[in-house]
Enzyme design. Structure first.
Site, mmCIF file in Angstrom:
data_model
loop_
_atom_site.group_PDB
_atom_site.id
_atom_site.type_symbol
_atom_site.label_atom_id
_atom_site.label_comp_id
_atom_site.label_asym_id
_atom_site.label_seq_id
_atom_site.Cartn_x
_atom_site.Cartn_y
_atom_site.Cartn_z
ATOM 1 N N GLU A 161 20.487 32.877 82.655
ATOM 2 C CA GLU A 161 20.733 31.708 81.794
ATOM 3 C C GLU A 161 19.575 30.719 81.891
ATOM 4 O O GLU A 161 19.105 30.180 80.879
ATOM 5 C CB GLU A 161 22.047 31.033 82.193
ATOM 6 C CG GLU A 161 22.342 29.745 81.435
ATOM 7 C CD GLU A 161 23.056 28.703 82.275
ATOM 8 O OE1 GLU A 161 22.538 27.586 82.404
ATOM 9 O OE2 GLU A 161 24.130 29.029 82.818
ATOM 10 N N HIS A 162 19.097 30.459 83.088
ATOM 11 C CA HIS A 162 17.952 29.566 83.272
ATOM 12 C C HIS A 162 16.700 30.126 82.606
ATOM 13 O O HIS A 162 15.950 29.409 81.938
ATOM 14 C CB HIS A 162 17.685 29.374 84.767
ATOM 15 C CG HIS A 162 18.560 28.366 85.424
ATOM 16 N ND1 HIS A 162 18.068 27.219 86.005
ATOM 17 C CD2 HIS A 162 19.900 28.327 85.604
ATOM 18 C CE1 HIS A 162 19.069 26.523 86.522
ATOM 19 N NE2 HIS A 162 20.191 27.174 86.302
ATOM 20 N N GLU A 210 19.521 23.757 92.916
ATOM 21 C CA GLU A 210 20.820 23.526 92.275
ATOM 22 C C GLU A 210 21.960 23.908 93.211
ATOM 23 O O GLU A 210 22.969 23.195 93.327
ATOM 24 C CB GLU A 210 20.904 24.324 90.969
ATOM 25 C CG GLU A 210 22.188 24.120 90.206
ATOM 26 C CD GLU A 210 22.258 24.947 88.928
ATOM 27 O OE1 GLU A 210 23.254 24.796 88.192
ATOM 28 O OE2 GLU A 210 21.334 25.751 88.678
ATOM 29 N N HIS A 215 23.668 33.797 86.060
ATOM 30 C CA HIS A 215 23.261 32.397 86.042
ATOM 31 C C HIS A 215 21.738 32.274 86.081
ATOM 32 O O HIS A 215 21.156 31.414 85.409
ATOM 33 C CB HIS A 215 23.897 31.681 87.238
ATOM 34 C CG HIS A 215 23.524 30.247 87.351
ATOM 35 N ND1 HIS A 215 22.861 29.741 88.450
ATOM 36 C CD2 HIS A 215 23.692 29.203 86.516
ATOM 37 C CE1 HIS A 215 22.653 28.460 88.279
ATOM 38 N NE2 HIS A 215 23.139 28.100 87.112
#
Length: 451
Positions: free
Chosen positions: A71-72, A148, A68
């Site tokens: 991905e950012h 987040e 993840h």
């Protein structure tokens, strides 16, 4: 098209005439890059996705959350584009771009007009192949991801979902949170994420799927040009990475009950059992079972808990399948003091379905619901693109709408009852978030619920 079409990894060219007049083609380059397209008549836009079969389940302890995190970072700049350049590329043409990290894959995607598809392929290819993972951007994005995670931790529905998967899957990799946790994100190093990137973002890992207004030969040409511009050696022979083992993995339950005590106005409940894996022939029966149990406003859970008793506003079930495992989950949000009663009713409905099966009317209604939903979903190129990518990565076969409808129509009352009976015999897990008394949700056998 009659029946499913296999996607063997040793066949470089495939072409399929699918339902609705669409044309599906697949090309495997010598380097192992797989390019799939579905040309849809009348489309004036297209959705493109760049996929790798790497998700949160593939991380090792020192890289938890790296999938993840990466991905950012792929949106934060390349050797030839800044983060602003990437954003402007799509904003300037009214396009959409984003990414998703799942338990078994990661996808970077964009939706644009047909005229802008070459640009979308170039930019996504640049992001995929040439991300800088700049140290300053890395630290900045660490803060973004921590925020987040904090936002998700403030959402009880997110919290109960994470605790539920942990309870059902226990120590299995599918039980880990996709985004990692604050401790893991705070500790992970740029070097660890960089190694994760270099190890899993290679030609033989890459799957590109496009649906909508697309010419396959042009798509292949754009892709080759974009990847060669990134100095990928597309002539170096490599076989596409093998798909995951589709055999069912026995799940050792993590916990019969997890309660997160919070002073909330509503209790969030999730309960369920291990389900059916993606390659299981009973998946159509699994979807029908889920539809009857909690898949709509006429479902048993909705009618019993909301319509008849007024105990919840949101109540439903879901069926998720992975390469070697699955899960059936039942959700309700209700007053904390009614949580034991609602949980008891959900379990009663599940067990009643297992013991008595479903009626012919329920079967017909579920088949109509699933068939209609499948057809309506395919009006969107996003859905078609995702279907292509997941078919290539997960099941290794393409199933068009006609075959989907045939499989749904082939489900019988007996098949649903037999599957429900098997699922109901599996260990049940309950997760709850809110001001809930744990003792009220636990029976002597660790699964029964006191109503």
């Amino acid at each position: 098209m009659n029946g499913a079409v296999a996607f063997p990894l040793d066949v470089p060219e495939l072409e399929i005439a699918a339902s609705g007049g669409s044309r599906v083609r697949r090309t495997i380059l010598p380097s192992g890059v797989r390019i799939l397209s579905e040309q849809v008549p009348g489309s004036q836009s297209a959705t493109v996705g760049f996929w790798v079969a790497v998700g949160s389940r593939d991380e090792v302890p020192v890289t938890y959350g790296s999938t993840h995190f990466l991905e950012h970072l792929l949106f934060k700049g390349t050797t030839s584009r800044t983060a602003l350049d990437i954003a402007v590329s799509f904003d300037a043409v009214g396009g959409e771009h984003n990414a998703m990290t799942a338990k078994e894959y990661t996808c970077y995607y964009a939706k644009v007009r047909d005229l802008d598809l070459p640009m979308a392929v170039r930019v996504l290819a640049d992001m995929f192949t040439s991300s800088l993972l700049d140290p300053d951007e890395f630290e900045s994005e660490r803060g973004v991801i921590l925020e987040e995670l904090a936002m998700a931790d403030d959402d009880p529905s997110d919290v109960v979902s994470e605790r539920f998967f942990e309870a059902v899957f226990g120590g299995h990799a599918l039980g880990r949170p996709i985004g990692g946790n604050p401790a893991a994100i705070s500790a992970v190093t740029r070097e660890a994420v960089w190694e994760h990137y270099r190890a899993n973002y290679r030609p033989q890992d890459l799957v590109i799927s496009v649906a909508g207004a697309v010419d396959h030969d042009e798509l292949v040409g754009w892709t080759i040009a974009a990847l060669e511009a990134a100095q990928w050696n597309l002539h170096l022979p490599a076989h596409p990475v093998a798909r995951r083992d589709p055999s069912f993995d026995v799940i050792d339950r993590g916990s019969p009950l997890v309660v997160v005590d919070r002073p909330l106005e509503q209790a969030n409940l999730l309960l369920g059992v291990p389900g059916v894996h993606a390659a299981d022939d009973r998946r159509p029966a699994f979807t029908v079972l889920n539809s009857v149990l909690g898949g709509g406003m006429s479902s048993r859970l909705f009618q019993e808990i909301r319509e008849k008793r007024g105990l919840a506003y949101s109540v439903y079930s879901f069926a998720a399948s992975y390469s070697d495992a699955g899960v059936l989950g039942l959700y309700a949000g209700c007053s904390p003091k009614r949580a034991p009663e609602v949980a008891g009713l959900m379990i009663d409905e599940f067990r009643r379905l297992a013991e008595g099966g479903i009626t012919a009317d329920e079967l017909a209604r579920a088949q109509g619901q699933l068939g209609g939903a499948s057809a309506l979903a395919l009006e969107d190129s996003d859905t078609r693109m995702t279907r292509l990518g997941r078919s290539e990565l997960t099941t290794g076969e393409f199933v068009d709408l006609d075959e989907t409808l045939r499989r749904i129509a082939s489900v019988t009352v007996d098949a649903v009852r037999d599957l429900a009976e098997e699922l109901a015999a599996r260990p049940l897990s309950i997760a709850a978030v809110g001001a809930v008394d744990a003792a009220s949700l636990t029976g002597l056998d660790g699964t029964a619920v006191a109503a």
